[in-house]
Write an enzyme that holds these catalytic residues in place. Sequence first.
Site, PDB file in Angstrom:
ATOM      1  N   GLY A  28      -9.871  -5.249  64.838  1.00  0.00           N
ATOM      2  CA  GLY A  28     -10.887  -5.078  63.813  1.00  0.00           C
ATOM      3  C   GLY A  28     -10.317  -4.940  62.418  1.00  0.00           C
ATOM      4  O   GLY A  28      -9.129  -5.109  62.186  1.00  0.00           O
ATOM      5  N   CYS A  29     -11.171  -4.582  61.489  1.00  0.00           N
ATOM      6  CA  CYS A  29     -10.940  -4.489  60.045  1.00  0.00           C
ATOM      7  C   CYS A  29     -11.054  -5.876  59.409  1.00  0.00           C
ATOM      8  O   CYS A  29     -10.530  -6.860  59.938  1.00  0.00           O
ATOM      9  CB  CYS A  29      -9.609  -3.879  59.672  1.00  0.00           C
ATOM     10  SG  CYS A  29      -9.449  -2.127  60.063  1.00  0.00           S
ATOM     11  N   GLY A  30     -11.749  -5.935  58.295  1.00  0.00           N
ATOM     12  CA  GLY A  30     -11.907  -7.173  57.553  1.00  0.00           C
ATOM     13  C   GLY A  30     -11.312  -7.047  56.169  1.00  0.00           C
ATOM     14  O   GLY A  30     -11.459  -6.009  55.514  1.00  0.00           O
TER      15      GLY A  30
END
Length: 375
Positions: A28-30
């Site tokens: 995850g994380c953008g």
Amino acid sequence: MQRVCSIREYKCKVFAQKDYMREKEISGCGLFGVINKKRKLLSGCVPIEAIAIQHDRGNGLGGGFAGYGIYPELADYYALHVMSDDKQGLNQVEKLIKQFFEIELSEPIPTRKNLRILDEPVLWRFFVKIKSERPKWQILSESDYVVAVVMLINKQVPGAYIFSSGKNMGAFKGVGFPEDIGDFFRLDEYKGYIWTAHNRFPTNTPGWWGGAHPFTLLDWSIVHNGEISSYGINKRYLAEHNYECTLMTDTEVVAYLLDLFIRKHKLSKKMACKIFAPPFWDEIDRMPLDKKNAYTALRMVYGSGLLNGPFAIVFADSNGMVGLNDRIKLRPLIVAEKGDEVFMASEDCSIRVVCPDPDRLWAPKAGEPVIVECE
């Protein structure tokens, strides 16, 4: 690129509260970043729109932005952004700031009510210059003096932190999805020539206001997807150089390593990236002798600055923006160009929503930095 927008026009459907507790998602994380090489100012709506489309890469426990060129009327002053659990902590911070700086302007960071942003801390900003007669650290350079004050306050004042300390730039971050954080901080009212944005899915560290990305020091800012498994080694190495890690998130070390390697040790951005993600030893063994000796020396001298673990990072200073993957590209990073603008993101959809027809779009190779400088 000129865009006129309402932040709410680009809001995605917010997940129900139960979805905040989805199972751990390590990929995850953008990330998103945009730079105009001619320093043409872009609306704060651009990074909000771009990062909002990566909504599913976060879980509502962290979002944030950094903008450069946002304080043109106060460009000669350090902009100290402060968060504090309460007014008492802010008063202690202000007392210390008055001891070390001349304050040109002191005011709350402008915000607007957002029903999805809860329990926000006290948020304040001070625009300051160094006192002509310093009470301490007289022999330090101006930049080292500012760093020393930031480290002092973040370590000594309980529940209060300076989370941004550069000139003509600022970080805006907190607990929430980034599109809501952008709305809360009224970023549609700002313009900058560099923007970075982050949508957080915390894995090994807590989701709290100070732990949201970007992490900054002076005019360095960084957003990160992945895990820095070398955090302990990096933290101890930084402590030897008077950097205090107080924000309980692994990414913090990268901001301080950038300051140490590039500003203090005068290494190039490319060289700093080769410390973070150096060639493997078997690759070094196959290099020509002069190159082999150079990389061997780099790994021996700066081994404690190597970043272990999977990561993609986008970092910036007032002169440019850089994107970098780990040595085997375990986290995604896409780059695109359109005229004077360069975009970096975890997914190409973030780029295409603000730049539908890029001149060029590619995925950088593992460990190879993409370095963009302003003209």
